[in-house]
Design a protein around this motif. Structure first.
Motif, PDB file in Angstrom:
ATOM      1  N   GLY A   7       0.846  -1.195   0.000  1.00 60.08           N
ATOM      2  CA  GLY A   7       0.000   0.000   0.000  1.00 60.08           C
ATOM      3  C   GLY A   7       0.876   1.236   0.000  1.00 60.08           C
ATOM      4  N   ALA A  11      -0.358   4.126   4.666  1.00 64.81           N
ATOM      5  CA  ALA A  11      -1.536   3.245   4.630  1.00 64.81           C
ATOM      6  C   ALA A  11      -1.673   2.405   5.899  1.00 64.81           C
ATOM      7  N   GLN A 112      -3.503  -5.934  -0.194  1.00 66.07           N
ATOM      8  CA  GLN A 112      -3.445  -4.553  -0.663  1.00 66.07           C
ATOM      9  C   GLN A 112      -4.292  -3.680   0.250  1.00 66.07           C
ATOM     10  N   GLU A 114      -6.109  -0.545   1.051  1.00 64.32           N
ATOM     11  CA  GLU A 114      -6.663   0.547   0.255  1.00 64.32           C
ATOM     12  C   GLU A 114      -7.058   1.728   1.129  1.00 64.32           C
ATOM     13  N   GLU A 151       3.104   1.275  -7.677  1.00 70.46           N
ATOM     14  CA  GLU A 151       1.757   0.824  -8.014  1.00 70.46           C
ATOM     15  C   GLU A 151       1.730  -0.297  -9.065  1.00 70.46           C
ATOM     16  N   HIS A 165      -7.875  -7.501  -1.477  1.00 76.29           N
ATOM     17  CA  HIS A 165      -8.094  -6.082  -1.194  1.00 76.29           C
ATOM     18  C   HIS A 165      -8.574  -5.925   0.242  1.00 76.29           C
ATOM     19  N   ASP A 167      -9.922  -3.034   2.935  1.00 77.06           N
ATOM     20  CA  ASP A 167     -10.323  -1.648   3.175  1.00 77.06           C
ATOM     21  C   ASP A 167      -9.482  -1.130   4.346  1.00 77.06           C
TER      22      ASP A 167
END
Ligand code: ADP
Length: 186
Positions: A7, A11, A112, A114, A151, A165, A167
């Motif tokens: 991230g 993050a 990841q 996000e 990225e 993913h 959150d």
């Protein structure tokens, strides 16, 4: 379990990686922490990378890959690990795949985290760790480097079907809860 936590700067990778390390009993390998501790201790590596970290630029791939490869030879990584801050470029990801291949191992998950762009700078500025690269100008550069160099690593791993993913908005406990739910399902 072999896990990558991925991230942008700010993050919360380091925070979550530590919790994962405790919960699953696997060592946390943070390339940023290795560099910061080398700088603090004034080692040859520290002297070599200080100005790079201070600017928020990336340490050359060869250097980082060599370091990680050496570190992973330690038997404490035998049952798995959580990587934080590595791989940070596509060439590093390719090199890491070679390292795994040579050992006949695979990656279990690429988490990841996000977090919306606007939250990142605020988070770094308010976490107050006193890092020399945590000034608004340097954060701007780290985010630009992230977008350009780091990225694309996400797309690299998407091809391997290991990307999960997460959150990354919420309390530390909430985010960790999401990570555990994800990891307990693989
Ligand atoms: P953050 O994700 O908040 O930027 P890190 O602790 O992961 O913090 O990294 C801090 C710095 O260490 C980076 O800005 C970079 O200069 C250097 N660094 C860490 N890991 C790598 C890597 N894999 N490749 C190149 N440079 C790295």
């Amino acid at each position: 379990m072999r896990i990558i936590i991925f991230g942008p700067p700010g993050a919360g990778k380091g925070t979550q990686a530590k919790l994962i390390s405790e919960e699953y009993g696997i060592p946390h390998l943070s390339t940023g922490e290795i560099f910061r501790s080398a700088i603090k201790n004034g080692t040859p590596l520290g002297k070599e990378v200080k100005s790079i970290l201070d600017a928020g630029d990336l340490v050359p791939d060869e250097k980082v890959v060599g370091l990680v490869e050496e570190e992973l030879k330690d038997e404490r990584y035998g049952d798995g690990y959580i990587l934080d801050g590595f791989p940070r470029t596509v060439p590093q990801a390719e090199a890491f795949d070679d390292i795994l291949d040579k050992k006949g191992k695979t990656l279990d998950a690429f988490l990841q985290l996000e977090v919306p762009q606007h939250e990142l700078v605020d988070r770094i500025l308010t976490r107050g760790e006193g890092r020399s690269d945590d000034t608004p100008e340097k954060i701007k550069n780290r985010l630009a480097v992230y977008r350009q160099e780091t990225e694309p690593v996400l797309n690299y791993y998407k091809k391997q079907d290991v990307v999960k993913h997460i959150d990354g908005v919420g309390s530390i406990e909430e985010i960790f809860g999401r990570i555990k739910k994800t990891l307990n399902n693989i």
